[in-house]
Scaffold this motif. Structure first.
Motif, PDB file in Angstrom:
ATOM      1  N   UNK A 134       0.830  -1.223  -0.056  1.00 59.69           N
ATOM      2  CA  UNK A 134      -0.197  -0.022  -0.114  1.00 59.69           C
ATOM      3  C   UNK A 134       0.977   1.325  -0.149  1.00 59.69           C
ATOM      4  N   UNK A 135       2.104   1.058  -0.292  1.00 62.32           N
ATOM      5  CA  UNK A 135       3.139   2.098  -0.338  1.00 62.32           C
ATOM      6  C   UNK A 135       3.354   2.529  -1.778  1.00 62.32           C
ATOM      7  N   UNK A 136       3.635   3.982  -2.135  1.00 63.29           N
ATOM      8  CA  UNK A 136       3.472   4.871  -1.376  1.00 63.29           C
ATOM      9  C   UNK A 136       2.205   5.327  -0.402  1.00 63.29           C
ATOM     10  N   UNK A 137       2.354   5.345   0.750  1.00 64.89           N
ATOM     11  CA  UNK A 137       1.046   5.751   1.484  1.00 64.89           C
ATOM     12  C   UNK A 137       0.944   7.318   1.952  1.00 64.89           C
ATOM     13  N   UNK A 138      -0.068   7.945   1.736  1.00 64.64           N
ATOM     14  CA  UNK A 138      -0.263   9.339   2.086  1.00 64.64           C
ATOM     15  C   UNK A 138      -0.624   9.577   3.576  1.00 64.64           C
ATOM     16  N   UNK A 139      -0.195   9.942   4.610  1.00 58.92           N
ATOM     17  CA  UNK A 139      -0.636  10.022   6.152  1.00 58.92           C
ATOM     18  C   UNK A 139      -0.957  11.396   6.567  1.00 58.92           C
ATOM     19  N   UNK A 163       8.466  14.045   4.652  1.00 57.96           N
ATOM     20  CA  UNK A 163       7.567  15.000   4.952  1.00 57.96           C
ATOM     21  C   UNK A 163       7.166  15.997   3.853  1.00 57.96           C
ATOM     22  N   UNK A 164       5.899  16.076   3.776  1.00 59.22           N
ATOM     23  CA  UNK A 164       5.424  17.055   2.608  1.00 59.22           C
ATOM     24  C   UNK A 164       5.073  18.516   3.040  1.00 59.22           C
ATOM     25  N   UNK A 165       4.270  18.350   4.416  1.00 62.58           N
ATOM     26  CA  UNK A 165       3.974  19.511   4.982  1.00 62.58           C
ATOM     27  C   UNK A 165       3.757  19.573   6.448  1.00 62.58           C
ATOM     28  N   UNK A 166       4.096  20.483   7.203  1.00 63.37           N
ATOM     29  CA  UNK A 166       3.931  20.728   8.744  1.00 63.37           C
ATOM     30  C   UNK A 166       3.669  21.824   8.952  1.00 63.37           C
ATOM     31  N   UNK A 259      -6.668  21.448   6.703  1.00 63.76           N
ATOM     32  CA  UNK A 259      -5.966  20.115   6.572  1.00 63.76           C
ATOM     33  C   UNK A 259      -6.402  19.271   5.396  1.00 63.76           C
ATOM     34  N   UNK A 260      -7.475  19.428   4.900  1.00 63.72           N
ATOM     35  CA  UNK A 260      -8.123  18.393   3.998  1.00 63.72           C
ATOM     36  C   UNK A 260      -7.637  19.181   2.384  1.00 63.72           C
ATOM     37  N   UNK A 261      -7.567  20.465   2.552  1.00 61.22           N
ATOM     38  CA  UNK A 261      -7.084  21.032   1.207  1.00 61.22           C
ATOM     39  C   UNK A 261      -5.586  20.444   0.782  1.00 61.22           C
ATOM     40  N   UNK A 262      -4.811  20.615   1.947  1.00 60.74           N
ATOM     41  CA  UNK A 262      -3.651  19.896   1.381  1.00 60.74           C
ATOM     42  C   UNK A 262      -3.461  18.590   0.999  1.00 60.74           C
ATOM     43  N   UNK A 263      -4.217  17.819   1.898  1.00 60.87           N
ATOM     44  CA  UNK A 263      -4.317  16.384   1.449  1.00 60.87           C
ATOM     45  C   UNK A 263      -4.751  16.423  -0.046  1.00 60.87           C
ATOM     46  N   UNK A 271       0.492  10.353  -7.221  1.00 63.06           N
ATOM     47  CA  UNK A 271      -0.358   9.173  -6.797  1.00 63.06           C
ATOM     48  C   UNK A 271       0.214   8.376  -5.827  1.00 63.06           C
ATOM     49  N   UNK A 272      -0.740   8.148  -4.943  1.00 59.40           N
ATOM     50  CA  UNK A 272      -0.585   7.256  -3.661  1.00 59.40           C
ATOM     51  C   UNK A 272      -1.397   6.026  -3.831  1.00 59.40           C
ATOM     52  N   UNK A 273      -0.973   5.037  -3.087  1.00 60.84           N
ATOM     53  CA  UNK A 273      -1.745   3.655  -3.030  1.00 60.84           C
ATOM     54  C   UNK A 273      -2.626   3.591  -1.876  1.00 60.84           C
ATOM     55  N   UNK A 274      -2.395   4.439  -0.870  1.00 60.66           N
ATOM     56  CA  UNK A 274      -3.298   4.335   0.295  1.00 60.66           C
ATOM     57  C   UNK A 274      -3.469   5.874   1.268  1.00 60.66           C
ATOM     58  N   UNK A 275      -4.555   5.978   1.675  1.00 63.06           N
ATOM     59  CA  UNK A 275      -4.525   7.386   2.517  1.00 63.06           C
ATOM     60  C   UNK A 275      -4.872   6.903   4.108  1.00 63.06           C
ATOM     61  N   UNK A 276      -4.164   7.728   4.964  1.00 62.93           N
ATOM     62  CA  UNK A 276      -4.440   7.505   6.330  1.00 62.93           C
ATOM     63  C   UNK A 276      -4.627   8.673   7.211  1.00 62.93           C
ATOM     64  N   UNK A 277      -5.019   8.581   8.359  1.00 60.19           N
ATOM     65  CA  UNK A 277      -5.339   9.646   9.399  1.00 60.19           C
ATOM     66  C   UNK A 277      -5.031   9.114  10.592  1.00 60.19           C
ATOM     67  N   UNK A 278      -4.371   9.837  11.382  1.00 57.94           N
ATOM     68  CA  UNK A 278      -4.040   9.366  12.908  1.00 57.94           C
ATOM     69  C   UNK A 278      -3.691  10.554  13.847  1.00 57.94           C
ATOM     70  N   UNK A 279      -3.867  10.220  15.088  1.00 59.20           N
ATOM     71  CA  UNK A 279      -3.356  11.484  16.081  1.00 59.20           C
ATOM     72  C   UNK A 279      -4.953  11.722  16.783  1.00 59.20           C
TER      73      UNK A 279
END
Ligand code: KG4
Length: 340
Positions: A134-139, A163-166, A259-263, A271-279
């Motif tokens: 499932x990688x590359x995975x965007x989290x 890291x794409x953005x912080x 948050x969602x706009x940057x995603x 292109x990513x193979x999966x998306x994740x959310x955590x914290x």
């Protein structure tokens, strides 16, 4: 291999055991200190350190009554980022156990723990599941101290982070907590804002969304917080009470939109193979739904921990022992760079 994980980066003291052959969490306990910090409106480091010292003693004694320490092969402990004294407590206990049992110990980055947490339950439920495919995975990691958009890549059997953005100032959870404080909700305020927002209109106030452009790879929430302060200063207490639900809904929506706009921008670009959310902020149902919509739009499977594993816990630290192990090195700074 059985990993004993220890977590104490902020205001939760936790231990857990992950068995990588059985693919199960065999043991887990979390002691939260929220009640103790609530009257101060935030985490007091001195109190947190003292509670970790007591907390690990209680947890490890209880663990010793039900679980054989001899069955642990590996110790993994959160060594950063976080409050330095709090991290130090976990590291000191891990080193003491290492001396007693003569087993290896490795450091785990707390952010990596959150980043892998969406896969923990998937590994438990489906014995054939492997993250690699499932990688590359965007989290997206959103907690009280961190807001990070990152990619997990896998080369061979090695995982790495990019890291794409912080955030350049406040974390998303911090913005919710500080906004909640202005609205007289208890700490931590994120869940109170969410509850109050349910009866409100999220278009009532157009709060600012920072860095909307597609090439601006950063988040910022301090302007949003200031904007709420200016809004409240102009209102009477009565007006604030009447408008409270819509103020909460608009404020929460501004955080989620940013948050969602940057995603979405990241998904358009690569292109990513999966998306994740955590914290911890991943407990928020509006954010969960918005992220799921993006995953559906881009045809990606979406991974999110159950609410039980969104906040700080040691299960995610023990589980992360599967993927990343680096030499123990106490570092309170917010970084994932050691693994890029
Ligand atoms: O990951 P976490 O438990 O720990 C720290 O970073 O300390 O995240 C805590 C954060 C707090 O800012 C809290 O307000 C936020 O997660 N949070 C929520 C919700 N539940 C917890 N924010 C929005 N909606 C929620 N339901």
């Amino acid at each position: 291999m059985r990993y004993l994980g220890l977590e104490s980066s902020c205001d939760e003291t936790a231990i857990a055991v992950w068995d990588s052959e059985e693919r199960q969490i065999l043991y887990e306990q979390v002691l939260t200190q929220i009640d103790l910090h609530q009257s101060f409106g935030g985490v007091v480091p001195g109190i947190a350190i003292r509670e970790h010292l007591k907390g690990f003693q209680i947890l490890l004694e209880k663990f010793n009554e039900t679980f054989d320490f001899g069955k642990i092969d590996y110790l993994v402990v959160t060594h950063g980022p976080g409050l330095i004294g709090c991290l130090g407590m976990g590291v000191a206990y891990a080193q003491a156990i290492q001396l007693l049992l003569n087993i290896p110990v490795a450091g785990i980055n707390h952010l990596q723990g959150h980043a892998f947490s969406p896969f923990l339950e998937k590994y438990q439920e489906d014995k054939n599941f492997v993250l690699k495919s499932l990688c590359p995975h965007l989290g997206l990691l959103v907690s009280g101290g961190n807001t990070l958009l990152f990619v997990i890549e896998c080369k061979g059997n090695k995982y790495g982070f990019k890291i794409l953005a912080q955030t350049v100032d406040d974390a998303a959870g911090e913005a919710l907590d500080k906004g909640a404080k202005m609205l007289n909700f208890p700490y931590p305020g994120g869940p109170y804002i969410e509850k109050c927002a349910q009866k409100g209109d999220n278009q009532f106030i157009q709060f600012p969304r920072a860095f909307p452009q597609k090439d601006e790879w950063k988040f910022s929430f301090s302007g949003l917080k200031t904007s709420l302060r200016y809004y409240l200063e102009k209102k009477s207490l009565n007006d604030v009470e009447t408008e409270k639900a819509s103020i909460c809904a608009s404020y929460q929506q501004a955080v989620i939109d940013a948050l969602v706009k940057k995603v979405e921008q990241a998904c358009k670009q690569q292109s990513f193979k999966s998306l994740g959310l955590s914290g911890g902020v991943a407990n928020n149902d509006c954010l969960r739904r918005s992220m799921e919509k993006i995953a559906n739009r881009y045809g990606m499977p979406f991974f999110i921990p159950s609410k039980h594993y969104c906040g700080d816990n040691a299960a995610m630290i023990a589980f992360t022992g599967n993927f990343m192990q680096v030499p123990l090195k106490l570092n309170p700074n917010r970084t994932l760079e050691e693994t890029i």
